[in-house]
Design an enzyme around this catalytic site. Structure first.
Site, PDB file in Angstrom:
ATOM      1  N   ASN A   9     -19.046  21.143 -24.805  1.00  0.00           N
ATOM      2  CA  ASN A   9     -19.861  20.759 -25.986  1.00  0.00           C
ATOM      3  C   ASN A   9     -18.917  20.512 -27.065  1.00  0.00           C
ATOM      4  O   ASN A   9     -18.459  21.553 -27.654  1.00  0.00           O
ATOM      5  CB  ASN A   9     -20.923  22.000 -26.577  1.00  0.00           C
ATOM      6  CG  ASN A   9     -21.572  21.603 -27.605  1.00  0.00           C
ATOM      7  OD1 ASN A   9     -21.734  20.452 -28.114  1.00  0.00           O
ATOM      8  ND2 ASN A   9     -22.597  22.726 -28.138  1.00  0.00           N
ATOM      9  N   TRP A  10     -18.650  19.185 -27.453  1.00  0.00           N
ATOM     10  CA  TRP A  10     -17.693  18.666 -28.506  1.00  0.00           C
ATOM     11  C   TRP A  10     -18.300  18.959 -29.870  1.00  0.00           C
ATOM     12  O   TRP A  10     -17.527  18.849 -30.711  1.00  0.00           O
ATOM     13  CB  TRP A  10     -17.328  17.367 -28.121  1.00  0.00           C
ATOM     14  CG  TRP A  10     -16.286  17.155 -26.964  1.00  0.00           C
ATOM     15  CD1 TRP A  10     -16.202  18.055 -25.893  1.00  0.00           C
ATOM     16  CD2 TRP A  10     -15.734  15.989 -26.684  1.00  0.00           C
ATOM     17  NE1 TRP A  10     -15.434  17.472 -24.753  1.00  0.00           N
ATOM     18  CE2 TRP A  10     -15.288  15.969 -25.176  1.00  0.00           C
ATOM     19  CE3 TRP A  10     -15.619  14.733 -27.190  1.00  0.00           C
ATOM     20  CZ2 TRP A  10     -14.373  15.177 -24.765  1.00  0.00           C
ATOM     21  CZ3 TRP A  10     -14.991  13.721 -26.646  1.00  0.00           C
ATOM     22  CH2 TRP A  10     -14.250  13.926 -25.318  1.00  0.00           C
ATOM     23  N   LYS A  11     -19.670  19.049 -29.947  1.00  0.00           N
ATOM     24  CA  LYS A  11     -20.276  19.247 -31.389  1.00  0.00           C
ATOM     25  C   LYS A  11     -19.878  18.082 -32.194  1.00  0.00           C
ATOM     26  O   LYS A  11     -19.712  17.109 -31.500  1.00  0.00           O
ATOM     27  CB  LYS A  11     -19.781  20.695 -31.890  1.00  0.00           C
ATOM     28  CG  LYS A  11     -20.097  21.872 -31.027  1.00  0.00           C
ATOM     29  CD  LYS A  11     -19.852  23.144 -31.850  1.00  0.00           C
ATOM     30  CE  LYS A  11     -19.995  24.200 -30.948  1.00  0.00           C
ATOM     31  NZ  LYS A  11     -20.398  25.735 -31.388  1.00  0.00           N
ATOM     32  N   HIS A  94     -29.703  23.628 -28.529  1.00  0.00           N
ATOM     33  CA  HIS A  94     -28.494  24.568 -28.715  1.00  0.00           C
ATOM     34  C   HIS A  94     -28.742  25.325 -30.089  1.00  0.00           C
ATOM     35  O   HIS A  94     -29.833  24.877 -31.019  1.00  0.00           O
ATOM     36  CB  HIS A  94     -27.545  23.614 -29.081  1.00  0.00           C
ATOM     37  CG  HIS A  94     -26.148  24.317 -29.416  1.00  0.00           C
ATOM     38  ND1 HIS A  94     -25.750  24.971 -30.584  1.00  0.00           N
ATOM     39  CD2 HIS A  94     -25.166  24.446 -28.373  1.00  0.00           C
ATOM     40  CE1 HIS A  94     -24.640  25.468 -30.185  1.00  0.00           C
ATOM     41  NE2 HIS A  94     -24.093  25.273 -28.964  1.00  0.00           N
ATOM     42  N   GLU A  96     -27.567  25.829 -32.675  1.00  0.00           N
ATOM     43  CA  GLU A  96     -27.267  25.084 -33.929  1.00  0.00           C
ATOM     44  C   GLU A  96     -28.101  24.094 -34.391  1.00  0.00           C
ATOM     45  O   GLU A  96     -28.625  24.014 -35.584  1.00  0.00           O
ATOM     46  CB  GLU A  96     -25.701  24.290 -33.746  1.00  0.00           C
ATOM     47  CG  GLU A  96     -24.622  25.378 -33.941  1.00  0.00           C
ATOM     48  CD  GLU A  96     -23.360  24.876 -33.041  1.00  0.00           C
ATOM     49  OE1 GLU A  96     -23.308  23.765 -32.759  1.00  0.00           O
ATOM     50  OE2 GLU A  96     -22.563  25.896 -32.961  1.00  0.00           O
ATOM     51  N   GLU A 166     -26.650  31.471 -24.120  1.00  0.00           N
ATOM     52  CA  GLU A 166     -25.619  31.323 -25.372  1.00  0.00           C
ATOM     53  C   GLU A 166     -26.166  32.520 -26.343  1.00  0.00           C
ATOM     54  O   GLU A 166     -26.794  32.143 -27.366  1.00  0.00           O
ATOM     55  CB  GLU A 166     -25.241  30.179 -26.050  1.00  0.00           C
ATOM     56  CG  GLU A 166     -25.018  29.047 -24.838  1.00  0.00           C
ATOM     57  CD  GLU A 166     -24.352  27.957 -25.755  1.00  0.00           C
ATOM     58  OE1 GLU A 166     -23.232  27.583 -25.338  1.00  0.00           O
ATOM     59  OE2 GLU A 166     -24.817  27.359 -26.809  1.00  0.00           O
ATOM     60  N   GLY A 172     -18.788  30.495 -31.121  1.00  0.00           N
ATOM     61  CA  GLY A 172     -17.467  29.920 -32.239  1.00  0.00           C
ATOM     62  C   GLY A 172     -16.965  31.290 -32.887  1.00  0.00           C
ATOM     63  O   GLY A 172     -16.204  31.137 -33.902  1.00  0.00           O
ATOM     64  N   SER A 212     -17.756  31.487 -26.639  1.00  0.00           N
ATOM     65  CA  SER A 212     -16.379  31.867 -26.617  1.00  0.00           C
ATOM     66  C   SER A 212     -15.698  31.958 -25.364  1.00  0.00           C
ATOM     67  O   SER A 212     -14.792  32.721 -25.059  1.00  0.00           O
ATOM     68  CB  SER A 212     -15.977  33.144 -27.475  1.00  0.00           C
ATOM     69  OG  SER A 212     -16.459  32.900 -28.890  1.00  0.00           O
ATOM     70  N   GLY A 233     -17.693  25.398 -26.094  1.00  0.00           N
ATOM     71  CA  GLY A 233     -17.467  24.803 -27.431  1.00  0.00           C
ATOM     72  C   GLY A 233     -16.007  24.560 -27.500  1.00  0.00           C
ATOM     73  O   GLY A 233     -15.471  23.460 -27.113  1.00  0.00           O
ATOM     74  N   GLY A 234     -15.367  25.240 -28.569  1.00  0.00           N
ATOM     75  CA  GLY A 234     -14.111  25.225 -28.975  1.00  0.00           C
ATOM     76  C   GLY A 234     -13.017  25.154 -27.824  1.00  0.00           C
ATOM     77  O   GLY A 234     -12.244  23.782 -28.047  1.00  0.00           O
TER      78      GLY A 234
HETATM   79  C1  PEP Z   1     -21.180  26.234 -27.875  1.00  0.00           C
HETATM   80  O1  PEP Z   1     -21.184  25.480 -28.872  1.00  0.00           O
HETATM   81  O2  PEP Z   1     -22.170  25.637 -27.129  1.00  0.00           O
HETATM   82  C2  PEP Z   1     -20.106  27.261 -27.551  1.00  0.00           C
HETATM   83  C3  PEP Z   1     -20.465  27.987 -26.559  1.00  0.00           C
HETATM   84  O3  PEP Z   1     -19.183  27.403 -28.470  1.00  0.00           O
HETATM   85  P1  PEP Z   1     -17.996  28.279 -28.455  1.00  0.00           P
HETATM   86  O4  PEP Z   1     -17.335  27.945 -26.692  1.00  0.00           O
HETATM   87  O5  PEP Z   1     -17.059  27.490 -29.248  1.00  0.00           O
HETATM   88  O6  PEP Z   1     -18.280  29.581 -28.567  1.00  0.00           O
END
Ligand code: PEP
Length: 248
Positions: A9-11, A94, A96, A166, A172, A212, A233-234
């Protein structure tokens, strides 16, 4: 036997040219026939990324969509537009989007149904806040999200979809759920699907863990019986993503 699925997930990261450069950098690192690999990218990156991954094992996903087909919905993107651009998966709900953009379960249910109608595979996200976990209502909350978001969705559709667990407190933050916590909730989601549908549907649906995930914890998380991969994500924005895809 469910095939693992690892989705980035590049956001709101990566300009179109950066996106193409990242695809080139990851190209050889994410080769793994045993895992479905998806890049969920910002809308403006979809077309160049679809071109950049052509002929590889990577599928393109979107991070959001609107449920209407077309018309006066300034700023929105339809499922039909995504399909025409080569998108296969779409993240729906998501945390967010639920939090910053106030997307509620009624809206998300419309999006899930529309995604299927258009031929997209939804990656439906669910997860609890830290406060909810500490109050001991994690599974009640997640069951409510799943039940609300899947109203009117058929068993055959659920078999094809992806659900991403999640925990919001792990997104994040660098704070991963323990393997036991992640497995417990993913199993709880599968049990909920079995109750809503049947055992065959629960056995088929793929459930990811997200929060994470990194090159160091992916193998243990993905080895759990009810965790069928990750939403990342990251760590999806760097070469480490290749290590997550090739976690074994
Ligand atoms: C996400 O945005 O779906 C996510 C899991 O982010 P991260 O891996 O950075 O926690």
């Amino acid at each position: 036997m469910r095939k693992k699925i690892v989705a980035g997930n590049w956001k709101m990261n990566m300009t179109p040219s950066q996106a193409v450069a990242l695809c080139d950098e990851l190209k050889d690192l994410v080769k793994n026939d045993e895992v479905d690999v998806v890049y969920c990218v910002p809308a403006i990156d979809i077309v160049p990324v679809a071109e950049a991954v052509k002929g590889t094992n990577v599928c393109v996903g979107a991070e959001n969509m609107y449920f209407e087909e077309k018309g006066a919905y300034t700023g929105e993107i339809s499922a039909e537009m995504l399909v025409d651009a080569g998108v296969k998966y779409v993240i729906i709900g998501h945390s967010e989007r639920r939090d910053y953009f106030k997307e509620d379960d009624e809206l998300l249910n419309k999006k899930v149904k529309k995604a299927f109608y258009a031929g997209l595979t939804p990656i439906l996200c669910c997860g609890e806040t830290l406060e909810q976990r500490e109050m001991g209502v994690t599974m009640d909350w997640i069951r409510l999200q799943i039940k609300s978001d899947l109203v009117g969705v058929t068993a055959d559709q659920v078999k094809e979809m992806v659900i991403a667990y999640e925990p919001i407190w792990a997104i994040g933050t660098g704070k991963t759920a323990t393997t036991e916590q992640a497995e417990e909730v993913c199993k709880g989601i599968r049990d909920c699907i079995a109750e809503m549908y049947d055992a065959a549907t629960a056995e088929a649906v793929r459930i990811q863990y997200g929060g994470s995930v990194n090159a160091g914890n992916a193998a243990e998380l993905f080895a759990q019986p009810d965790i069928d991969g990750g939403l990342v994500g990251g760590a999806s924005l760097k070469a480490d993503f290749g290590k997550i895809v090739c976690y074994k």
